[in-house]
Design an enzyme around this catalytic site. Structure first.
Site, PDB file in Angstrom:
ATOM      1  N   PRO A  30       0.794  -1.235   0.000  1.00 23.82           N
ATOM      2  CA  PRO A  30       0.000   0.000   0.000  1.00 23.82           C
ATOM      3  C   PRO A  30       0.826   1.285   0.000  1.00 23.82           C
ATOM      4  CG  PRO A  30       0.088  -0.915   2.203  1.00 23.82           C
ATOM      5  CD  PRO A  30       0.806  -1.883   1.311  1.00 23.82           C
ATOM      6  N   CYS A  31       1.453   1.568  -1.135  1.00 26.32           N
ATOM      7  CA  CYS A  31       2.271   2.778  -1.240  1.00 26.32           C
ATOM      8  C   CYS A  31       1.420   4.041  -1.092  1.00 26.32           C
ATOM      9  CB  CYS A  31       3.074   2.779  -2.525  1.00 26.32           C
ATOM     10  SG  CYS A  31       2.132   2.440  -4.011  1.00 26.32           S
TER      11      CYS A  31
END
Length: 163
Positions: free
Chosen positions: A130-131
């Protein structure tokens, strides 16, 4: 030569193309409304299992449930620094954010803030890694391959205020 198998996942937010190797998820595209033109390939039983697991996990995620993605990720092709950034990012809890600077400090490279951004830029498996949970030190939503609007939508979803 590494064999890559592409599957198309129909999710609540649209179609997502997933590429798999014998070690796990290689690449995941952002959701699109129309079915991608990439041809689906005949998948092994293992890839079919992983693909269905990922589709179910994504649909739970899109509905606002906390999801710890369980499909294996193929980390090959990343430098040790990039892998450190991405594995740390994969562990950022649902609904929480971390700044680029904090992430750099946490992996032992406090001066590598820009390099952290570069490593996140080449994340092949957004959402699963989950950048979008990495933000500017001042809280700004910067640097996301899916665009700032999608980043904001994902953060709102995780905060319980989006849909």
């Amino acid at each position: 030569m590494m064999e890559v198998i592409t599957t198309i996942l129909e999710t609540d937010w649209g179609y997502m193309s997933a590429a798999w190797t014998d070690m796990g998820l290689w690449e995941l595209d952002f959701p699109v409304k129309s079915r991608p033109s990439k041809p689906e390939e005949e998948a092994t039983a293992e890839v079919s299992f992983w693909s269905e697991q990922l589709r179910q996990e994504l649909n739970m995620y899109w509905k606002g449930f906390v999801v710890d993605f369980g499909v294996p990720i193929d980390w090959r092709g990343y430098t040790p620094f990039q892998e450190a950034v991405l594995t740390f990012t994969a562990a950022i809890p649902y609904g929480q954010t971390v700044s680029y600077g904090v992430l750099a400090k946490e992996i032992g490279n406090p001066k590598a803030v820009r390099a952290v951004g570069g490593a996140l830029h080449i994340n092949r498996v957004p959402i699963v890694v989950p950048c979008h949970r990495v933000i500017g030190a001042n809280g700004s939503l910067t640097g996301f391959g899916g665009g700032v609007e999608l980043k904001q939508a994902l953060l709102l979803l995780e905060s319980g205020t989006g849909d």
